[in-house]
Design an enzyme around this catalytic site. Structure first.
Site, PDB file in Angstrom:
ATOM      1  N   ASP A 188       0.827  -1.195   0.000  1.00  0.00           N
ATOM      2  CA  ASP A 188       0.000   0.000   0.000  1.00  0.00           C
ATOM      3  C   ASP A 188       0.874   1.262   0.000  1.00  0.00           C
ATOM      4  O   ASP A 188       0.640   2.201  -0.765  1.00  0.00           O
ATOM      5  CB  ASP A 188      -0.893  -0.059   1.240  1.00  0.00           C
ATOM      6  CG  ASP A 188      -2.010   0.932   1.163  1.00  0.00           C
ATOM      7  OD1 ASP A 188      -2.739   0.891   0.156  1.00  0.00           O
ATOM      8  OD2 ASP A 188      -2.122   1.755   2.088  1.00  0.00           O
ATOM      9  N   LYS A 191       1.411   4.419  -2.855  1.00  0.00           N
ATOM     10  CA  LYS A 191       1.419   5.868  -2.600  1.00  0.00           C
ATOM     11  C   LYS A 191       2.731   6.479  -3.084  1.00  0.00           C
ATOM     12  O   LYS A 191       2.749   7.573  -3.672  1.00  0.00           O
ATOM     13  CB  LYS A 191       1.260   6.142  -1.101  1.00  0.00           C
ATOM     14  CG  LYS A 191      -0.086   5.684  -0.564  1.00  0.00           C
ATOM     15  CD  LYS A 191      -0.189   5.954   0.929  1.00  0.00           C
ATOM     16  CE  LYS A 191      -1.521   5.463   1.466  1.00  0.00           C
ATOM     17  NZ  LYS A 191      -1.669   5.693   2.912  1.00  0.00           N
TER      18      LYS A 191
END
Ligand code: ADP
Ligand code: ASP
Ligand code: MG
Length: 865
Positions: free
Chosen positions: A729, A733
């Site tokens: 994750d 980003k």
């Protein structure tokens, strides 16, 4: 002012004072009150009666308007639809639904009644009417099955309650403001031919009744309030005038009373050059000739009932914006203006079919056309267009699709002999069409109009199936496939530069239509924020799409709708299961919505899927994008670039703040730095609230296994916490940030350190959780090592243009990340200006509320500019 003048005593304000004074004098002296000054008729449509605020506004328009005045009201917004739905439920034996709808409607009328009339006898009286009307409905389900088979006549009876109660409430509301007023039953004034659902007014008889019933009231200084849409049959039973029929009631009364003006208060700025839901560039036409307006209304311009202008007479009609009641709107009258525009407007009738009678034997035989239309007429089918090739080989007619079968049957019957003699080949039916009409008085005598129309369509490959031009040359009508109708209208609108008419006043008060792709937790929270009343002027949530399908409400989902949808989702069902929901794939859903010419539409992606191609299509159909979904921009570079390319090509806009820091203004800061001429050298960040929490716990001395379980317990992790621990994750980003800086690599090239040892990556979740304590010693050792050097453990993404790294690092006192605690995120920008001392942003970087607020911020920014 009339608040203080309880009854007749209104002082004439303007020009028509003489007649008024005379009437008053006659009243005072007890003489017969004969001639009444020509009244103004105010008609309020459903949209002008959507809630208590709107009702109050309507009341004050009448209160402060000229006298004499007559008011016509339609049912409150959505009521007729709800009653029709109720009729359907009733005949299907859906008794629970019937009771629910009836109870909802009753509550709505009761609330409105209480909002406009103070407690007391008048209110009690009103409430009794409301109760009686709905009591009748609620009793229906217990009626024997037989009685529930609804005839068109009983449906009309059911529908009548909508306008009837609205009129009673309106009249009581005026009285409560000190305006003398009287509710008048539609049965007393509108006479019709009695055809249920589609009654035609009997003009002469309506004139007589309306004058006899209304003139005495007017001369007494009272404002009669008449329910629209309704009339009486020969036996005095109620029938309806067809959908949108309260416009017709208003123009009928305008004619009977020789009104000075008929004002139709609508939710649009006036009569527009096209339907604004289809052509966003539609403009207000300052003045329309009554023939043009009639033609447009007849050919589908939804703003007026198709027959509303038949009784127009000499009264001037105004279509005026309810929400902006000082604007002039559109005047419909006998004048001819705007002669520079040979074409003034266009309209379309969807749901059409074309029936064609062909045959060699028709050549030169008289009466074929007459028999064709006779056959259609016998079935009560209204023909929108007729065309016959001069070879007389075929004759075709545009008719409502729903009546195509009946038409075919009737025609085959009519030509049975010719068919058997092979003079007529047969009757063909083509479905799925729309009739578009291009209208303007100036077309007569201006050559080349038809050529301009069809030249506008050719480049888009829009096939014209049939064409007709009336000899009045006021109208060119043609038939296209229904799926191309929107585009055809937009192209013709452009070709005649209709967006410049009359100075080009925009059709609507600019608002932004929002569609949610995904309706999970974040989507629902966001939806709740968008539909707050305070945002209504600016934002409308018009649709939601999920895996099962979509719901779409062009005028906006209400907060009630959003609650219903959330309840559906909470029960693991789809938004498509809501009333009028549609089962469809996301692509189809976007295509269907795009057909509707939304106002400055934004698609918000709150899914976690690979939506890239879908987003490209949405952009191509005119949507701006707001993303909370990281995947489209953090996946393969080619995909991210395609989206950016589509955005640039289409002149659209893209915001994705929530993909990186939920509600933290990280990208916003980035943009402002760049816009102000700074150059970003490096972005570093702790971008995972989950890992932040975990590391804080570990630093506080708790074992890794316990800390992770705590994080799971608090709902900070993904369902499988290894998705957080793997760094995937954070990696996404980081890629998004990297691409801002010009990173051109693929996601696989990003070095992401996983915190899950290889041996633990593939085992089942339960097993992993069981074996967690095995990982404790290593974490304890890491912590001890860091401590011995007076450093702390942080999971940091370091992003520069050439390189992105995501890993667990030890940070020392010089680092901005030392002070970070708990689930907070932190991002540090090292720039030319902020070189020695980076610019730091810190705050909660996850959680429903902050994420939804972050997305809303993006949406509002797009809506504002
Ligand atoms: P009412 O509240 O009086 O019943 P309607 O809903 O019947 O009003 O009519 C207004 C709607 O008609 C507008 O919201 C608009 O979307 C639609 N419309 C279709 N064609 C036109 C047009 N040419 N001009 C204005 N509005 C139009
Ligand atoms: N209430 C009716 C309808 O929705 C009539 C009208 O609005 O004019 O069609
Ligand atoms: Mg209407």
């Amino acid at each position: 002012m009339s608040r203080f003048l309880p009854t007749a005593g209104r002082i004439p304000v303007s020009g028509e004072g003489h007649a008024r004074l005379k009437a008053r004098w006659e009243r005072k002296t007890g003489k017969r009150s004969r001639p009444v000054a020509p009244p103004s008729i105010h008609k309020f449509g459903g949209a002008s009666l959507r809630d208590a605020g709107a009702l109050a506004h309507a009341l004050s328009i009448v209160e402060s308007g000229d006298r004499p005045a007559v008011v016509v009201v339609s049912a409150f917004a959505g009521v007729t639809d709800a009653l029709l739905e109720l009729a359907g439920d009733l005949s299907r034996g859906n008794d629970a639904a019937v009771r629910r709808t009836a109870a909802d409607l009753q509550k709505r009328y009761e609330r409105s009644a209480s909002a406009v009339v103070a407690a007391g006898a008048a209110r009690q009286n009103l409430l009794a009417h409301v109760r009686r009307a709905f009591g009748e409905l609620e009793a229906l389900p217990s009626a024997p099955r037989m009685l529930r088979e609804l005839s068109p006549r009983s449906i009309d009876h059911l529908l009548a309650a909508g306008e009837d109660l609205a009129a009673r409430i309106f009249s009581a509301g005026l009285a409560a403001r000190g305006v003398r007023s009287e509710y008048v039953s539609a049965l007393d004034v509108i006479a019709t031919d009695g055809r249920p659902g589609q009654a035609s007014p009997d003009l002469a008889s309506t004139d007589r009744r309306a004058r006899a019933r209304l003139r005495p009231l007017l001369s007494n200084g009272a404002v009669p309030v008449v329910p629209g849409f309704l009339g009486a049959d020969a036996e005095g039973r109620v029938v309806t005038l067809g959908r949108g029929g309260s416009d017709l009631t208003a123009t009928l009364l305008g004619r009977s009373l020789a009104a000075r003006s008929v004002i139709l208060w609508k939710d649009v700025r006036g009569f527009l050059t096209a339907d604004p839901r289809v052509v966003p560039d539609a403009r207000v036409i300052p003045q329309l000739n009554v023939r043009e307006a009639a033609e447009l209304a007849y050919y589908g311009a939804k703003v007026l009932h198709p027959r509303a202008l038949i009784p127009a007479g000499r009264a001037r009609i105004f279509v005026r914006p309810f929400d902006s009641s000082d604007e002039p709107g559109t005047e419909i009258s006998g004048r001819r203006t705007l002669e520079r525009y040979p074409v003034k407007a266009l309209s379309a009738i969807p749901g059409q079919a074309l029936v064609t009678v062909t045959g060699n034997g028709m050549l030169g035989v008289p009466g074929i056309a007459a028999r064709t239309f006779g056959a259609l007429h016998r079935e009560g089918i209204s023909v929108s267009l007729i065309s016959q090739a001069s070879s007389e080989h075929s004759i075709c007619a545009g008719i409502p699709e729903a009546q195509a079968d009946a038409a075919q049957k009737s025609l085959l019957e009519a030509f049975r002999e010719e068919v058997s003699r092979r003079e007529v080949d047969g009757v063909e039916v083509l479905r799925g069409l729309a009739t578009i009409s291009v209208v303007g008085l100036g077309m007569a005598g201006t050559p080349g109009i038809a050529a301009r129309v069809f030249n506008a369509l050719a480049p888009a490959g829009i096939n014209v199936v049939a064409i007709a031009q009336g000899s009045s040359e006021l109208n060119i009508s043609f038939v296209v496939e229904a799926t191309r109708s929107g585009e055809a209208q937009r192209r013709i609108h452009d070709a005649f530069q209709l967006s410049k008419i009359g100075g080009g006043r925009a059709s609507a008060f600019a608002h932004t239509d929002v569609v949610l792709l995904g309706f999970g937790q974040v989507g629902r929270t966001l939806a709740g924020l968008i539909v707050r009343p305070s945002r209504r002027a600016k934002l409308r949530l018009v649709g939601a799409i999920d895996r099962g399908g979509y719901v779409f409400r062009p005028s906006g989902l209400s907060s009630r709708d959003v609650k219903d949808l959330a309840a559906l989702k909470a029960g693991a069902r789809s938004v498509s299961e809501k009333a009028r929901g549609v089962v469809a794939g996301a692509r189809e859903a976007i295509a269907a919505l795009a057909e509707h010419a939304l106002s400055r539409p934004i698609l918000v992606d709150v899914t976690a899927g690979k939506t890239g191609p879908l987003l490209e299509e949405a952009v191509a159909s005119g949507f701006d994008l707001v993303l909370a979904n990281k995947r489209p921009l953090s996946g393969p570079r080619g995909q991210a670039e395609k989206i950016e390319h589509a955005i640039r090509e289409g002149g659209r806009r893209l915001r994705f703040e929530a993909t990186v820091g939920a509600g933290l203004p990280i990208l916003d800061t980035y943009r402002k730095l760049v816009e102000s001429g700074d150059r970003i050298v490096k972005i570093e960040g702790c971008l995972s609230g989950t890992l932040g929490f975990l590391l804080s716990e570990i630093e506080a001395g708790r074992p890794f296994s316990r800390s992770l379980r705590e994080a799971i317990g608090r709902g900070y992790t993904e369902p499988d916490p290894r998705d957080d621990l793997s760094g995937a994750d954070v990696g996404r980003k980081a890629v998004i940030l990297g691409r801002l800086l010009g990173f051109r690599g693929e996601p696989e090239e990003v070095a992401v350190e996983s915190l899950v040892p290889a041996a633990f990556r593939r085992m089942p979740l339960a097993r992993f959780l069981e074996r967690l304590p095995e990982l404790d010693p290593e974490w304890a050792a890491r912590l001890a090592r860091a401590r011995s050097r007076e450093r702390r453990l942080r999971y940091v993404a370091t992003v520069t243009r050439p390189k992105i790294r995501v890993r667990l690092v030890e940070v020392g006192p010089g680092s901005p990340f030392v002070g970070l605690r708990g689930t907070d995120n932190q991002v540090a920008f090292t720039t030319l200006r902020y070189r020695a001392n980076p610019l730091v942003i810190q705050g909660p970087g996850a959680g429903l509320a902050v994420t939804a607020a972050g997305i809303l911020n993006d949406v509002l920014e797009l809506a504002g500019g």
